[in-house]
Scaffold this active site. Structure first.
Site, mmCIF file in Angstrom:
data_model
loop_
_atom_site.group_PDB
_atom_site.id
_atom_site.type_symbol
_atom_site.label_atom_id
_atom_site.label_comp_id
_atom_site.label_asym_id
_atom_site.label_seq_id
_atom_site.Cartn_x
_atom_site.Cartn_y
_atom_site.Cartn_z
ATOM 1 N N HIS A 60 33.740 27.652 35.038
ATOM 2 C CA HIS A 60 34.597 28.475 35.904
ATOM 3 C C HIS A 60 34.244 28.261 37.379
ATOM 4 O O HIS A 60 33.096 28.423 37.762
ATOM 5 C CB HIS A 60 34.393 29.949 35.535
ATOM 6 C CG HIS A 60 35.310 30.892 36.226
ATOM 7 N ND1 HIS A 60 34.879 32.093 36.740
ATOM 8 C CD2 HIS A 60 36.642 30.833 36.498
ATOM 9 C CE1 HIS A 60 35.901 32.733 37.276
ATOM 10 N NE2 HIS A 60 36.984 31.996 37.148
ATOM 11 N N ARG A 61 35.233 27.898 38.179
ATOM 12 C CA ARG A 61 35.049 27.616 39.617
ATOM 13 C C ARG A 61 33.941 26.572 39.816
ATOM 14 O O ARG A 61 33.135 26.664 40.747
ATOM 15 C CB ARG A 61 34.740 28.901 40.395
ATOM 16 C CG ARG A 61 35.747 30.022 40.155
ATOM 17 C CD ARG A 61 35.459 31.265 40.973
ATOM 18 N NE ARG A 61 36.254 32.400 40.496
ATOM 19 C CZ ARG A 61 36.114 33.651 40.890
ATOM 20 N NH1 ARG A 61 35.199 33.947 41.803
ATOM 21 N NH2 ARG A 61 36.859 34.608 40.399
ATOM 22 N N GLU A 115 37.114 24.396 35.909
ATOM 23 C CA GLU A 115 38.247 25.105 36.490
ATOM 24 C C GLU A 115 37.965 25.263 37.969
ATOM 25 O O GLU A 115 36.843 25.617 38.357
ATOM 26 C CB GLU A 115 38.395 26.480 35.832
ATOM 27 C CG GLU A 115 39.638 27.245 36.233
ATOM 28 C CD GLU A 115 39.433 28.284 37.327
ATOM 29 O OE1 GLU A 115 40.406 28.969 37.666
ATOM 30 O OE2 GLU A 115 38.305 28.413 37.878
ATOM 31 N N ASP A 141 31.345 31.095 33.398
ATOM 32 C CA ASP A 141 30.555 30.851 34.617
ATOM 33 C C ASP A 141 29.306 30.027 34.321
ATOM 34 O O ASP A 141 28.766 29.381 35.220
ATOM 35 C CB ASP A 141 30.106 32.191 35.225
ATOM 36 C CG ASP A 141 31.265 32.982 35.801
ATOM 37 O OD1 ASP A 141 32.162 32.359 36.398
ATOM 38 O OD2 ASP A 141 31.265 34.224 35.665
ATOM 39 N N ASP A 180 39.898 26.358 41.977
ATOM 40 C CA ASP A 180 41.040 27.004 42.629
ATOM 41 C C ASP A 180 41.415 26.220 43.874
ATOM 42 O O ASP A 180 40.539 25.835 44.655
ATOM 43 C CB ASP A 180 40.662 28.427 43.048
ATOM 44 C CG ASP A 180 40.130 29.246 41.891
ATOM 45 O OD1 ASP A 180 40.934 29.621 41.025
ATOM 46 O OD2 ASP A 180 38.904 29.503 41.850
ATOM 47 N N GLU A 232 43.598 25.455 39.235
ATOM 48 C CA GLU A 232 44.400 26.678 39.390
ATOM 49 C C GLU A 232 45.075 26.692 40.752
ATOM 50 O O GLU A 232 44.406 26.629 41.788
ATOM 51 C CB GLU A 232 43.526 27.934 39.227
ATOM 52 C CG GLU A 232 44.402 29.169 39.416
ATOM 53 C CD GLU A 232 43.689 30.505 39.321
ATOM 54 O OE1 GLU A 232 42.541 30.582 38.844
ATOM 55 O OE2 GLU A 232 44.324 31.496 39.752
ATOM 56 N N HIS A 234 38.675 30.219 46.344
ATOM 57 C CA HIS A 234 39.219 31.260 45.464
ATOM 58 C C HIS A 234 39.849 32.421 46.231
ATOM 59 O O HIS A 234 40.994 32.780 45.987
ATOM 60 C CB HIS A 234 38.118 31.791 44.534
ATOM 61 C CG HIS A 234 38.603 32.908 43.652
ATOM 62 N ND1 HIS A 234 38.598 34.229 44.043
ATOM 63 C CD2 HIS A 234 39.152 32.888 42.414
ATOM 64 C CE1 HIS A 234 39.110 34.970 43.080
ATOM 65 N NE2 HIS A 234 39.456 34.184 42.070
ATOM 66 N N LYS A 251 46.210 28.593 43.371
ATOM 67 C CA LYS A 251 45.852 29.979 43.704
ATOM 68 C C LYS A 251 46.820 30.533 44.750
ATOM 69 O O LYS A 251 46.812 30.103 45.902
ATOM 70 C CB LYS A 251 44.408 30.002 44.210
ATOM 71 C CG LYS A 251 43.837 31.354 44.482
ATOM 72 C CD LYS A 251 43.925 32.298 43.313
ATOM 73 C CE LYS A 251 42.731 32.319 42.401
ATOM 74 N NZ LYS A 251 42.912 33.251 41.247
HETATM 75 O O1 G3P Z 1 41.774 30.140 35.660
HETATM 76 C C1 G3P Z 1 41.292 31.315 35.133
HETATM 77 C C2 G3P Z 1 40.587 32.193 36.110
HETATM 78 O O2 G3P Z 1 39.950 31.420 37.091
HETATM 79 C C3 G3P Z 1 41.541 33.140 36.764
HETATM 80 O O3 G3P Z 1 40.900 34.075 37.546
HETATM 81 O O4 G3P Z 1 40.328 35.021 39.710
HETATM 82 O O5 G3P Z 1 38.717 33.528 38.571
HETATM 83 O O6 G3P Z 1 40.774 32.579 39.574
HETATM 84 P P1 G3P Z 1 40.147 33.775 38.922
HETATM 85 MG MG MG Z 2 40.573 30.513 39.007
#
Ligand code: G3P
Ligand code: MG
Length: 236
Positions: A5-6, A32, A229, A34, A107, A47, A109
């Protein structure tokens, strides 16, 4: 299948090249990330709507030009070890991911001031100019307009809807679109919702799961990818 994540938000500052390198060092195949636009319309990884939390600057990200953004430190807030880290452009990001064999769930964003069409147009341009393979890319967004722009401008790419919905009614709205996957908030994913998503033929992914003991449960519901994460415990 695990997606960092990120980048790998638990181990390195989010949405940075260090995060991508940390993922690759762990042997993770997907991250993933943003993407947003600077004031001068350069796609960069970030993000939040403002730079306050993840840099030493203050203010809305979309009011910084790339040159101004590059003056900010995007690593020290996380740990002094990452001092000097810069907000990366999408171009640098895809170049590094290609070098390190990392696939990207990008993503799109969208915050309150984002123009989804312009953002996707600029993202599409970078994807095309870097030649990043579409099979190593999964685009996603909470924003339906952004998703529609992705489908129109990047017809070779798979596109996912990110949702916090708890009831399946939203699936009727997306039926006319050629969406590949649905990315659910793991806190709200019931067996009924999982069934509804899978029975319509979508790949089912979840975010953000950090409790490794729940992975088997979600696997049983038909979840394909887990966005986390900290991927390390999932491979133990
Ligand atoms: O892509 C899933 C997740 O990243 C969405 O939430 O706020 O972490 O971008 P956020
Ligand atoms: Mg995201």
């Amino acid at each position: 299948m695990i997606i960092g994540h990120r980048g790998v938000a638990a181990l390195a500052p989010e949405n940075t090249l260090s995060g991508i390198n940390a993922a690759a060092d762990l042997g993770i195949k997907w991250v993933e990330l943003d993407v947003q636009l600077t004031r001068d319309n350069v796609p960069v990884l970030f993000h939040d709507e403002s730079v306050n939390r993840c840099t030493n600057g203050i203010g809305r990200l979309d009011l910084f030009t790339l040159a101004q953004l590059r003056e900010l430190d995007a690593g020290a807030w996380f740990n002094a070890r990452f001092e000097g880290e810069k907000v990366p452009t999408l171009e640098e990001t895809l170049t590094l991911c290609a070098q390190r064999g990392i696939s990207v769930n990008l993503e799109i964003k969208c915050h309150s001031k984002t123009a989804p069409g312009l953002l996707v147009e600029k993202v599409a341009k970078v994807i095309k100019s870097t030649g990043f393979p579409s099979e190593n890319l999964l685009l996603s967004s909470f924003s339906l307009p952004a998703i529609e722009h992705c489908l129109a401008m990047l017809p070779d790419c798979r596109v996912g809807l990110i949702t916090e919905q708890t009831a399946p009614a939203f699936l009727d709205d997306i039926e006319p679109l050629n969406i590949f996957s649905v990315h659910c908030d793991q806190r709200h994913l019931s067996p009924e919702l999982a069934d509804a998503i899978l029975s319509r033929g979508y790949q089912l992914n979840i975010w953000t799961l950090n409790e490794v003991r729940k992975a088997q449960y979600f696997h049983g519901l038909g979840v394909t990818h887990i966005i986390t994460d900290d991927p390390a415990p999932f491979s133990e």
